[in-house]
Design a protein around this motif. Structure first.
Motif, PDB file in Angstrom:
ATOM      1  N   SER A 128      -2.852   8.011  -6.347  1.00 27.18           N
ATOM      2  CA  SER A 128      -2.778   6.823  -7.198  1.00 27.18           C
ATOM      3  C   SER A 128      -3.921   5.852  -6.977  1.00 27.18           C
ATOM      4  CB  SER A 128      -1.436   6.106  -6.981  1.00 27.18           C
ATOM      5  OG  SER A 128      -1.306   5.697  -5.628  1.00 27.18           O
ATOM      6  N   THR A 129      -4.572   5.878  -5.812  1.00 19.96           N
ATOM      7  CA  THR A 129      -5.685   4.956  -5.557  1.00 19.96           C
ATOM      8  C   THR A 129      -6.978   5.718  -5.268  1.00 19.96           C
ATOM      9  OG1 THR A 129      -5.074   4.806  -3.208  1.00 19.96           O
ATOM     10  CG2 THR A 129      -4.191   3.126  -4.682  1.00 19.96           C
ATOM     11  N   THR A 130      -7.105   6.895  -5.857  1.00 23.90           N
ATOM     12  CA  THR A 130      -8.356   7.644  -5.732  1.00 23.90           C
ATOM     13  C   THR A 130      -9.443   6.972  -6.550  1.00 23.90           C
ATOM     14  OG1 THR A 130      -7.173   9.724  -5.415  1.00 23.90           O
ATOM     15  CG2 THR A 130      -9.458   9.872  -6.128  1.00 23.90           C
ATOM     16  N   PHE A 131     -10.665   6.938  -6.012  1.00 27.46           N
ATOM     17  CA  PHE A 131     -11.832   6.406  -6.712  1.00 27.46           C
ATOM     18  C   PHE A 131     -12.848   7.530  -6.894  1.00 27.46           C
ATOM     19  CE2 PHE A 131      -9.854   2.538  -5.411  1.00 27.46           C
ATOM     20  CZ  PHE A 131     -10.265   1.572  -6.325  1.00 27.46           C
ATOM     21  N   PRO A 132     -13.773   7.385  -7.844  1.00 25.51           N
ATOM     22  CA  PRO A 132     -14.742   8.463  -8.098  1.00 25.51           C
ATOM     23  C   PRO A 132     -15.504   8.920  -6.863  1.00 25.51           C
ATOM     24  CG  PRO A 132     -14.815   6.900  -9.899  1.00 25.51           C
ATOM     25  CD  PRO A 132     -13.884   6.328  -8.867  1.00 25.51           C
ATOM     26  N   ALA A 133     -15.933   7.984  -6.009  1.00 27.70           N
ATOM     27  CA  ALA A 133     -16.676   8.380  -4.811  1.00 27.70           C
ATOM     28  C   ALA A 133     -15.809   9.230  -3.883  1.00 27.70           C
ATOM     29  CB  ALA A 133     -17.181   7.143  -4.068  1.00 27.70           C
ATOM     30  N   MET A 134     -14.514   8.936  -3.799  1.00 30.75           N
ATOM     31  CA  MET A 134     -13.603   9.736  -2.988  1.00 30.75           C
ATOM     32  C   MET A 134     -13.428  11.131  -3.595  1.00 30.75           C
ATOM     33  SD  MET A 134     -10.802   6.709  -2.371  1.00 30.75           S
ATOM     34  CE  MET A 134      -9.701   7.720  -1.385  1.00 30.75           C
ATOM     35  N   PHE A 135     -13.368  11.185  -4.917  1.00 29.63           N
ATOM     36  CA  PHE A 135     -13.261  12.473  -5.603  1.00 29.63           C
ATOM     37  C   PHE A 135     -14.482  13.341  -5.298  1.00 29.63           C
ATOM     38  CE2 PHE A 135     -14.119  15.294  -9.110  1.00 29.63           C
ATOM     39  CZ  PHE A 135     -12.884  15.791  -9.478  1.00 29.63           C
ATOM     40  N   VAL A 136     -15.669  12.739  -5.376  1.00 27.79           N
ATOM     41  CA  VAL A 136     -16.907  13.481  -5.115  1.00 27.79           C
ATOM     42  C   VAL A 136     -16.923  14.007  -3.680  1.00 27.79           C
ATOM     43  CG1 VAL A 136     -19.404  13.249  -4.879  1.00 27.79           C
ATOM     44  CG2 VAL A 136     -18.242  12.285  -6.874  1.00 27.79           C
ATOM     45  N   TYR A 137     -16.588  13.161  -2.732  1.00 30.64           N
ATOM     46  CA  TYR A 137     -16.580  13.589  -1.328  1.00 30.64           C
ATOM     47  C   TYR A 137     -15.594  14.733  -1.112  1.00 30.64           C
ATOM     48  CZ  TYR A 137     -15.891  13.469   3.719  1.00 30.64           C
ATOM     49  OH  TYR A 137     -15.775  13.826   5.033  1.00 30.64           O
ATOM     50  N   THR A 152       0.802  -1.222   0.000  1.00 27.45           N
ATOM     51  CA  THR A 152       0.000   0.000   0.000  1.00 27.45           C
ATOM     52  C   THR A 152       0.837   1.275   0.000  1.00 27.45           C
ATOM     53  OG1 THR A 152      -0.145  -0.124   2.421  1.00 27.45           O
ATOM     54  CG2 THR A 152      -1.953  -1.085   1.152  1.00 27.45           C
ATOM     55  N   THR A 153       2.142   1.155   0.062  1.00 21.98           N
ATOM     56  CA  THR A 153       2.995   2.343   0.059  1.00 21.98           C
ATOM     57  C   THR A 153       3.681   2.566  -1.281  1.00 21.98           C
ATOM     58  OG1 THR A 153       4.888   1.086   0.911  1.00 21.98           O
ATOM     59  CG2 THR A 153       3.427   2.124   2.527  1.00 21.98           C
ATOM     60  N   HIS A 154       3.463   1.690  -2.246  1.00 21.16           N
ATOM     61  CA  HIS A 154       4.033   1.831  -3.580  1.00 21.16           C
ATOM     62  C   HIS A 154       2.915   2.134  -4.568  1.00 21.16           C
ATOM     63  CE1 HIS A 154       7.822   0.486  -2.042  1.00 21.16           C
ATOM     64  NE2 HIS A 154       7.389  -0.741  -1.794  1.00 21.16           N
ATOM     65  N   ARG A 155       3.127   3.103  -5.429  1.00 20.95           N
ATOM     66  CA  ARG A 155       2.117   3.461  -6.420  1.00 20.95           C
ATOM     67  C   ARG A 155       1.779   2.287  -7.340  1.00 20.95           C
ATOM     68  NH1 ARG A 155       1.376   9.025  -7.439  1.00 20.95           N
ATOM     69  NH2 ARG A 155       2.653  10.378  -6.128  1.00 20.95           N
ATOM     70  N   GLU A 156       2.774   1.472  -7.663  1.00 21.42           N
ATOM     71  CA  GLU A 156       2.561   0.389  -8.612  1.00 21.42           C
ATOM     72  C   GLU A 156       1.736  -0.747  -8.037  1.00 21.42           C
ATOM     73  OE1 GLU A 156       5.488   1.543  -7.678  1.00 21.42           O
ATOM     74  OE2 GLU A 156       6.070   2.787  -9.405  1.00 21.42           O
ATOM     75  N   THR A 157       1.682  -0.896  -6.723  1.00 16.54           N
ATOM     76  CA  THR A 157       1.024  -2.052  -6.120  1.00 16.54           C
ATOM     77  C   THR A 157      -0.159  -1.690  -5.225  1.00 16.54           C
ATOM     78  OG1 THR A 157       2.596  -1.994  -4.267  1.00 16.54           O
ATOM     79  CG2 THR A 157       3.146  -3.414  -6.144  1.00 16.54           C
ATOM     80  N   ALA A 158      -0.329  -0.416  -4.911  1.00 13.25           N
ATOM     81  CA  ALA A 158      -1.371  -0.034  -3.945  1.00 13.25           C
ATOM     82  C   ALA A 158      -2.764  -0.400  -4.445  1.00 13.25           C
ATOM     83  CB  ALA A 158      -1.287   1.463  -3.652  1.00 13.25           C
ATOM     84  N   LEU A 159      -3.043  -0.156  -5.729  1.00 14.03           N
ATOM     85  CA  LEU A 159      -4.365  -0.479  -6.267  1.00 14.03           C
ATOM     86  C   LEU A 159      -4.620  -1.978  -6.213  1.00 14.03           C
ATOM     87  CD1 LEU A 159      -6.971   0.402  -7.645  1.00 14.03           C
ATOM     88  CD2 LEU A 159      -5.776   0.237  -9.846  1.00 14.03           C
ATOM     89  N   TYR A 160      -3.581  -2.774  -6.491  1.00  8.55           N
ATOM     90  CA  TYR A 160      -3.758  -4.233  -6.478  1.00  8.55           C
ATOM     91  C   TYR A 160      -3.947  -4.752  -5.051  1.00  8.55           C
ATOM     92  CZ  TYR A 160      -2.263  -3.712 -11.266  1.00  8.55           C
ATOM     93  OH  TYR A 160      -2.174  -3.312 -12.571  1.00  8.55           O
ATOM     94  N   ALA A 161      -3.415  -4.034  -4.083  1.00  7.27           N
ATOM     95  CA  ALA A 161      -3.676  -4.396  -2.689  1.00  7.27           C
ATOM     96  C   ALA A 161      -5.154  -4.192  -2.356  1.00  7.27           C
ATOM     97  CB  ALA A 161      -2.806  -3.553  -1.758  1.00  7.27           C
ATOM     98  N   ILE A 162      -5.738  -3.109  -2.857  1.00  8.61           N
ATOM     99  CA  ILE A 162      -7.167  -2.872  -2.646  1.00  8.61           C
ATOM    100  C   ILE A 162      -7.995  -3.931  -3.358  1.00  8.61           C
ATOM    101  CG2 ILE A 162      -9.052  -1.233  -2.998  1.00  8.61           C
ATOM    102  CD1 ILE A 162      -7.029   1.009  -2.828  1.00  8.61           C
ATOM    103  N   ILE A 163      -7.589  -4.293  -4.579  1.00  8.38           N
ATOM    104  CA  ILE A 163      -8.309  -5.318  -5.334  1.00  8.38           C
ATOM    105  C   ILE A 163      -8.286  -6.646  -4.584  1.00  8.38           C
ATOM    106  CG2 ILE A 163      -8.259  -6.699  -7.442  1.00  8.38           C
ATOM    107  CD1 ILE A 163      -7.225  -4.203  -8.897  1.00  8.38           C
TER     108      ILE A 163
END
Length: 306
Positions: A253-262, A160-171
């Motif tokens: 790097s792991t922003t999602f649309p709902a987070m953007f809206v908030y 979760t601290t690397h841009r390349e892997t943080a999204l895959y950690a969430i997945i």
């Protein structure tokens, strides 16, 4: 005769009250739901075409907020993350859930215990799931810390601290949370298949793999669609899992649309752009739910015609 005549005038009134009682009981909640869903949706639509910033404005400026929204680099990253997350999350959850359902359907020992183990993550909220997994991913208290204490000092598990892997950690965390849900629905579908059909296929000499491919999986098609639609809803509305795991980082790097809206509506005071993002998310949900509603109606009529 006297008793009957005295009660007869009251009987229609009681029948009418009995008939109207469910409607009267549900009316307040239905009215509140209509106002909350349709009223605030229409309000958000109007705000998205206004010049609102910190406070709502009720003028009309066209689709400027939508143009600004899709010109924003953070929104593009958020939507790209959503597409990647949705594809991997839904497909892997479907495959893993189906595999677990098939395994449990073999009448294994302690079946109820295994079902409980796989369904347990569903009983935990996304916030709790994200918090617990953030501890596991933490280099100071998680898996990396444990492995390094065992002697492997070069081991790196800072997903979760690397841009390349943080999204895959969430997945991966989302799949862990929802694969049990897919398993439960697929298992229910497997148990609903007529056993005589399976016996007939086995008598005809069909192998187990062929029975699953030609008989079982085609009958699970409605279940596949239903599970995929539910998982897509989870994916499109992803917010608390990402916030608990990464907070949208590293960076954005792991922003999602709902987070953007908030963020834009409640932190930056850009209400119009946030409302435009919310309507875009609603449109994405409609793209999933409306075809599913049409398809399910068609399927129900087709089965009734048979």
């Amino acid at each position: 005769m006297t008793t009957g005549s005295a009660l007869s005038p009251g009987r229609p009134w009681r029948e009418r009250l009995t008939a109207w009682a469910p409607i009267l009981l549900l009316a307040p909640s239905l009215g509140a739901s209509l106002i909350y869903v349709f009223g605030f949706t229409l309000w958000t639509c109007w705000i998205s075409v206004s010049s609102s910033t910190l406070l709502p404005q009720y003028d009309f400026v066209g689709f400027k907020a939508y143009v600004d929204l899709w010109s924003h680099q953070r929104w593009k990253i958020a939507y790209g993350n959503l597409l990647t997350y949705s594809a991997a999350y839904v497909l892997v959850s479907l495959a893993l859930g189906l595999a677990l359902a098939i395994a449990i359907d073999q009448r294994i020992r302690a079946e109820s215990g295994w079902r409980t183990v796989f369904l347990y993550p569903l009983a935990v909220s996304f916030v709790v799931t994200g918090t617990v997994w953030s501890w596991l991913y933490s280099p100071d208290a998680g898996i990396e810390f444990l492995v390094r204490r065992l002697g492997w000092m070069d081991f790196d598990f800072r997903l979760t601290t690397h841009r390349e892997t943080a999204l895959y950690a969430i997945i991966a965390t989302g799949i862990w949370h929802s694969s049990g849900f897919a398993m439960a629905l697929f298992l229910a579908g497997l148990r609903s298949i007529d056993g005589d059909v399976l016996k007939a296929a086995a008598i005809d000499g069909a192998s187990t793999a062929r029975i699953y491919r030609r008989v079982i999986l085609p009958q699970l098609a409605p279940m596949f669609v239903a599970v995929a639609v539910v998982l897509l809803q989870f994916a499109i509305k992803t917010f608390d899992l990402a916030v608990a795991l990464t907070g949208g980082g590293p960076g954005i790097s792991t922003t999602f649309p709902a987070m953007f809206v908030y963020d834009f509506m409640f932190q930056r005071g850009q209400i119009a752009i946030g409302a435009a993002g919310a309507i875009t998310i609603l449109a994405a949900l409609a793209i999933v739910l409306v075809p599913y509603g049409i398809w399910s109606t068609w399927w129900a009529r087709r089965e009734a015609a048979r």
